[in-house]
Design an enzyme around this catalytic site. Structure first.
Site, mmCIF file in Angstrom:
data_model
loop_
_atom_site.group_PDB
_atom_site.id
_atom_site.type_symbol
_atom_site.label_atom_id
_atom_site.label_comp_id
_atom_site.label_asym_id
_atom_site.label_seq_id
_atom_site.Cartn_x
_atom_site.Cartn_y
_atom_site.Cartn_z
ATOM 1 N N THR A 6 0.766 -2.013 -0.570
ATOM 2 C CA THR A 6 0.138 -0.521 -0.167
ATOM 3 C C THR A 6 0.469 1.371 -0.435
ATOM 4 O OG1 THR A 6 -0.181 -0.172 2.306
ATOM 5 C CG2 THR A 6 -1.846 -1.240 1.193
ATOM 6 N N PRO A 35 0.690 4.759 1.435
ATOM 7 C CA PRO A 35 1.302 4.761 2.775
ATOM 8 C C PRO A 35 2.451 3.858 3.516
ATOM 9 C CG PRO A 35 -1.089 4.847 2.724
ATOM 10 C CD PRO A 35 -0.676 3.807 1.452
ATOM 11 N N CYS A 36 2.095 3.095 3.363
ATOM 12 C CA CYS A 36 3.028 1.457 3.804
ATOM 13 C C CYS A 36 4.446 1.921 3.298
ATOM 14 C CB CYS A 36 2.784 0.248 4.231
ATOM 15 S SG CYS A 36 1.086 0.363 4.934
ATOM 16 N N GLN A 37 4.360 2.413 2.200
ATOM 17 C CA GLN A 37 5.677 1.798 0.879
ATOM 18 C C GLN A 37 6.433 3.338 1.678
ATOM 19 O OE1 GLN A 37 5.502 1.827 -3.139
ATOM 20 N NE2 GLN A 37 7.025 2.806 -3.098
ATOM 21 N N LEU A 72 7.886 2.751 5.209
ATOM 22 C CA LEU A 72 8.907 1.943 4.920
ATOM 23 C C LEU A 72 10.672 2.470 4.972
ATOM 24 C CD1 LEU A 72 7.030 -0.963 5.573
ATOM 25 C CD2 LEU A 72 9.203 -1.363 5.807
#
Length: 173
Positions: free
Chosen positions: A45, A47-49, A52
């Site tokens: 996803t 936002p998660c990319q 991280l």
């Protein structure tokens, strides 16, 4: 939600390591060291990319500060590896695959949608949770703020919210 001063949950899971290996690890493996653990809901996803990438960019700073940086979601270590190979590129810290949801449940951040709530935990060398930061689904944590909190906690002195990292805040008697 896990309370401050509570021992971090013990668990064992597979992790995708920066060198591409998958290895079984536990928070207990890092006893005696500071741990920064950042959780996100699901791989693949946007936002998660970004989440991280931001932590990976500061991985060296966390290491120099004497902390082990770990990431976790409910996806498998194999899914983490595919995400890194096909989307993220290099990530400079281990990504834990909490497929049993033992870690997210133990920390109290398992969301109704089945993924982790965006959150960051700092664990001291004795294995106690000393910082908990939880965010709404659409707001990612700040790795710079996490690094500032780590330094403040490591300093063992009062640290104001806008105090620069590495400086102490003295209170007149």
């Amino acid at each position: 939600m896990i309370a401050l001063g509570t021992p971090a949950p013990t668990f064992r899971c597979e992790a995708y390591l920066p060198d591409g290996r998958i290895e079984s690890i536990s928070l207990a493996d890092y006893r005696g060291r500071w741990i920064v653990l950042s959780l996100w809901p699901f791989d693949f996803t946007q936002p998660c990319q970004v989440h991280l990438r931001a932590y990976s960019d500061l991985a060296h700073d966390f290491a120099v500060s004497g902390a082990v940086l770990l990431g976790a979601s409910v996806d498998s270590a194999y899914a983490h590896g595919a995400w890194i190979r096909h989307t993220l590129g290099t990530v400079h810290f281990p990504l834990l695959g909490d497929t049993t949801r033992e870690l997210t449940q133990g920390l109290g951040v398992l969301a109704a949608h089945g993924g982790a709530v965006r959150s960051t935990f700092i664990v001291d060398p004795e294995g106690r949770v000393v910082s908990v930061s939880v965010h709404a689904f659409d707001v990612a944590p700040s790795p710079h703020e996490t690094l500032r909190l780590l330094h403040a906690l490591q300093g063992g002195e009062l640290a104001a919210s806008v105090w620069p990292s590495g400086e102490t805040f003295a209170v007149a008697a």
